[in-house]
Write a protein that holds these residues in place. Structure first.
Motif, PDB file in Angstrom:
ATOM      1  N   THR A 151       0.913  -1.394  -0.122  1.00 33.73           N
ATOM      2  CA  THR A 151      -0.077   0.025   0.041  1.00 33.73           C
ATOM      3  C   THR A 151       0.875   1.242   0.028  1.00 33.73           C
ATOM      4  OG1 THR A 151      -0.161   0.013   2.387  1.00 33.73           O
ATOM      5  CG2 THR A 151      -1.774  -1.200   1.295  1.00 33.73           C
ATOM      6  N   TRP A 152       0.172   2.444  -0.389  1.00 29.91           N
ATOM      7  CA  TRP A 152       0.988   3.538  -0.427  1.00 29.91           C
ATOM      8  C   TRP A 152       1.682   4.058   0.853  1.00 29.91           C
ATOM      9  CZ3 TRP A 152       3.095   5.409  -4.416  1.00 29.91           C
ATOM     10  CH2 TRP A 152       2.474   5.256  -5.872  1.00 29.91           C
ATOM     11  N   SER A 153       0.955   3.529   1.964  1.00 32.39           N
ATOM     12  CA  SER A 153       1.299   3.745   3.574  1.00 32.39           C
ATOM     13  C   SER A 153       2.840   3.272   3.567  1.00 32.39           C
ATOM     14  CB  SER A 153       0.443   3.249   4.692  1.00 32.39           C
ATOM     15  OG  SER A 153       0.284   2.032   4.372  1.00 32.39           O
ATOM     16  N   ALA A 154       3.016   2.057   2.920  1.00 30.04           N
ATOM     17  CA  ALA A 154       4.411   1.593   2.926  1.00 30.04           C
ATOM     18  C   ALA A 154       5.487   2.646   2.464  1.00 30.04           C
ATOM     19  CB  ALA A 154       4.481   0.234   2.280  1.00 30.04           C
ATOM     20  N   TYR A 155       5.287   3.515   1.777  1.00 27.59           N
ATOM     21  CA  TYR A 155       6.296   4.434   0.972  1.00 27.59           C
ATOM     22  C   TYR A 155       6.349   5.682   1.721  1.00 27.59           C
ATOM     23  CZ  TYR A 155       8.294   7.079  -2.906  1.00 27.59           C
ATOM     24  OH  TYR A 155       8.929   8.262  -3.879  1.00 27.59           O
ATOM     25  N   ASP A 156       7.444   6.278   2.080  1.00 29.88           N
ATOM     26  CA  ASP A 156       7.262   7.717   2.760  1.00 29.88           C
ATOM     27  C   ASP A 156       8.091   8.563   1.785  1.00 29.88           C
ATOM     28  OD1 ASP A 156      10.262   6.966   2.930  1.00 29.88           O
ATOM     29  OD2 ASP A 156      10.190   6.692   4.980  1.00 29.88           O
ATOM     30  N   GLY A 157       8.192   8.188   0.683  1.00 25.19           N
ATOM     31  CA  GLY A 157       8.991   9.154  -0.277  1.00 25.19           C
ATOM     32  C   GLY A 157      10.315   8.911  -0.594  1.00 25.19           C
ATOM     33  N   HIS A 158      10.911   8.058   0.237  1.00 26.48           N
ATOM     34  CA  HIS A 158      12.355   7.875   0.524  1.00 26.48           C
ATOM     35  C   HIS A 158      12.518   6.219   0.402  1.00 26.48           C
ATOM     36  CE1 HIS A 158      13.180  12.181   0.988  1.00 26.48           C
ATOM     37  NE2 HIS A 158      12.216  12.076   2.079  1.00 26.48           N
ATOM     38  N   ALA A 159      11.951   5.631   1.270  1.00 28.15           N
ATOM     39  CA  ALA A 159      12.096   4.015   1.434  1.00 28.15           C
ATOM     40  C   ALA A 159      10.645   3.620   1.384  1.00 28.15           C
ATOM     41  CB  ALA A 159      12.806   3.809   2.754  1.00 28.15           C
ATOM     42  N   ILE A 160      10.726   2.150   1.187  1.00 24.59           N
ATOM     43  CA  ILE A 160       9.489   1.244   1.201  1.00 24.59           C
ATOM     44  C   ILE A 160       9.832   0.129   2.279  1.00 24.59           C
ATOM     45  CG2 ILE A 160       8.292  -0.768   0.058  1.00 24.59           C
ATOM     46  CD1 ILE A 160       8.935   0.764  -2.457  1.00 24.59           C
ATOM     47  N   ARG A 161       8.671   0.248   3.321  1.00 22.72           N
ATOM     48  CA  ARG A 161       9.042  -0.749   4.375  1.00 22.72           C
ATOM     49  C   ARG A 161       7.856  -1.958   4.417  1.00 22.72           C
ATOM     50  NH1 ARG A 161      10.986   4.008   5.794  1.00 22.72           N
ATOM     51  NH2 ARG A 161      12.616   4.106   7.172  1.00 22.72           N
ATOM     52  N   LEU A 162       7.936  -3.043   4.418  1.00 19.36           N
ATOM     53  CA  LEU A 162       7.077  -4.012   4.414  1.00 19.36           C
ATOM     54  C   LEU A 162       7.456  -5.143   5.321  1.00 19.36           C
ATOM     55  CD1 LEU A 162       7.404  -6.392   1.478  1.00 19.36           C
ATOM     56  CD2 LEU A 162       8.944  -4.441   1.687  1.00 19.36           C
ATOM     57  N   ARG A 163       6.653  -6.163   5.622  1.00 17.40           N
ATOM     58  CA  ARG A 163       6.722  -7.462   6.060  1.00 17.40           C
ATOM     59  C   ARG A 163       6.388  -8.600   5.240  1.00 17.40           C
ATOM     60  NH1 ARG A 163       3.804 -11.442   8.871  1.00 17.40           N
ATOM     61  NH2 ARG A 163       4.752 -12.128  10.671  1.00 17.40           N
ATOM     62  N   GLN A 164       7.543  -9.433   4.780  1.00 15.96           N
ATOM     63  CA  GLN A 164       7.452 -10.331   4.046  1.00 15.96           C
ATOM     64  C   GLN A 164       6.499 -11.515   4.617  1.00 15.96           C
ATOM     65  OE1 GLN A 164      11.579 -11.413   3.516  1.00 15.96           O
ATOM     66  NE2 GLN A 164      12.173  -9.746   1.927  1.00 15.96           N
ATOM     67  N   SER A 165       5.639 -11.686   3.546  1.00 16.72           N
ATOM     68  CA  SER A 165       4.646 -13.094   3.834  1.00 16.72           C
ATOM     69  C   SER A 165       5.193 -14.267   4.174  1.00 16.72           C
ATOM     70  CB  SER A 165       3.450 -12.991   2.862  1.00 16.72           C
ATOM     71  OG  SER A 165       4.140 -13.301   1.590  1.00 16.72           O
ATOM     72  N   LYS A 166       6.137 -14.515   3.276  1.00 17.03           N
ATOM     73  CA  LYS A 166       6.870 -15.730   3.150  1.00 17.03           C
ATOM     74  C   LYS A 166       7.721 -16.186   4.646  1.00 17.03           C
ATOM     75  CE  LYS A 166       9.555 -19.215   0.928  1.00 17.03           C
ATOM     76  NZ  LYS A 166       9.937 -19.494  -0.600  1.00 17.03           N
ATOM     77  N   THR A 167       8.491 -14.815   4.900  1.00 19.48           N
ATOM     78  CA  THR A 167       9.561 -15.279   5.931  1.00 19.48           C
ATOM     79  C   THR A 167       9.327 -14.355   7.249  1.00 19.48           C
ATOM     80  OG1 THR A 167      10.631 -13.091   5.462  1.00 19.48           O
ATOM     81  CG2 THR A 167      11.411 -15.181   4.244  1.00 19.48           C
ATOM     82  N   GLY A 168       8.198 -13.583   7.054  1.00 17.12           N
ATOM     83  CA  GLY A 168       7.614 -12.717   8.157  1.00 17.12           C
ATOM     84  C   GLY A 168       8.710 -11.472   8.727  1.00 17.12           C
ATOM     85  N   ALA A 169       9.883 -11.316   7.928  1.00 21.07           N
ATOM     86  CA  ALA A 169      10.671 -10.457   8.295  1.00 21.07           C
ATOM     87  C   ALA A 169      10.455  -9.017   8.030  1.00 21.07           C
ATOM     88  CB  ALA A 169      12.179 -10.619   7.598  1.00 21.07           C
TER      89      ALA A 169
END
Length: 361
Positions: free
Chosen positions: A210-228
């Motif tokens: 989602t767009w909330s994962a992008y702050d204009g500089h980086a993308i942050r997420l939780r990987q569904s497979k690894t949970g990382a």
């Protein structure tokens, strides 16, 4: 209401006692009801529709994969299977049919189709390697039936290595491949390519991003497979396309929550894979899959100075796999690998400070 494009599907709207309106779907006018909601369970809806229409004299999609499967299900090879074996075949056939039902015999025999089938297999193998091998084996058998009955002119899957025997970890997109795709494909698909190539994440995670994962500089997420939890600082190239898409999305009457959207500006459903396959064919790119963009990111990260350990933390590859990719495409000795590992980089919680420049020339 979701637009249903399957041939002959009939829909009826009914007002319920509480005043709400519900849409009911039928395989054809006057035919049996399809119990699944296409908005929530599109694949199951398609599978049920194809199952219900198989025995009709005017069954849809003549000359396509759907007709080949209808013939195969009546063949001695299928009917002579043991019940336990047939159960596995049935699962595979439903998946094959729902994914490729409208692929014509000409398309099946055409150059590039092998890559389409292998991409489908590889995406499945990310979470279910055994299932991927089984489904591919069944698809091979169905296509042998079609070739034997002269329904297709060429078998695109004559020799296929099982997933457990070999992987695509050392296959990447070249700069020319990427440039060609960018020149030929529509912007939503170019956005998907660049997001994958510059983050190294899996297709499912990117489609859900989602767009909330992008702050204009980086993308942050939780990987569904690894949970990382990972954070990837975007390159200049990716930032340009994301900022542009975000601005366009914000002007929509109903902005999409996800970064990746279809041509209509809506989140991708099951249609992404089909659209991607068509774009690959139009660009004339063979032997490459969306999944291969994960390995491509490894090479882009290396160009920008990231170490093997840092790359593995971001992508979810093992360090051994990341090293294999780098060795194949850039390095000639173990000493070179050790030199990379010994570098000191400025890294903040796994983000690549050098990757942000986007200078991959």
């Amino acid at each position: 209401m979701v637009k249903v494009e399957l041939v002959g599907v009939h829909s009826v709207k009914k007002r319920l006692a509480d005043g709400s309106v519900k849409t009911y779907y039928y395989a054809w006018r006057g035919g049996p009801a399809i119990k699944f909601d296409p908005a929530k369970e599109r694949r199951k809806f398609t599978e049920e529709y194809l199952r219900l229409t198989r025995e009709r004299d005017d069954a849809p999609y003549q000359g396509c994969m759907a007709e080949i499967i209808r013939g195969y299900l009546k063949s001695p090879h299928y009917r002579d299977l043991k019940p336990s074996t047939r159960e596995g075949y049935d699962f595979a056939i439903r998946a094959i049919e729902s994914e490729f039902y409208d692929m014509t015999a000409k398309q099946i025999s055409a150059p590039g189709t092998r890559s389409i089938f292998l991409q489908w297999r590889d995406e499945m193998a990310e979470t279910h390697k055994r299932k991927a091998d089984l489904y591919m084996s069944v698809l091979q058998r169905v296509l042998w039936y079609a070739l034997d009955r002269e329904m297709i002119e060429k078998h695109p899957l004559e020799r296929v290595t099982k997933v457990n025997d070999g992987t695509r970890r050392d296959i990447i997109w070249s700069d020319d491949d990427i440039a060609t795709f960018k020149a030929k494909a529509r912007e939503p698909l170019v956005r998907a390519l660049l997001l994958a190539a510059w983050t190294g994440q899996r297709q499912g995670d990117l489609l859900a991003l989602t767009w909330s994962a992008y702050d204009g500089h980086a993308i942050r997420l939780r990987q569904s497979k690894t949970g990382a939890h990972v954070a990837v600082k975007v390159s200049a190239e990716l930032k340009r396309i994301l900022d542009s898409a975000k601005a366009v999305n914000a002007k929509q009457e109903t902005p999409a929550a996800t970064i990746l959207t279809n041509r209509s500006g809506q989140p991708w459903g099951s249609g992404f894979k089909s659209s991607w396959r068509k774009a690959m064919a139009a660009a004339g790119i063979e032997g490459r899959t969306f999944h291969d963009l994960r390995g491509t990111f490894v090479t882009l990260a290396y160009r920008n100075g990231a170490s093997i350990r840092e790359i593995a933390e971001i992508t979810g590859h093992t360090e051994k796999d990341a090293e294999t990719i780098i060795r194949k495409h850039y390095l000639v000795s173990s000493a070179a690998v050790e030199k990379i590992e010994s570098r000191t980089l400025t890294v903040n919680q796994g983000e690549f400070s050098k990757l942000a420049s986007g200078d991959n020339e």
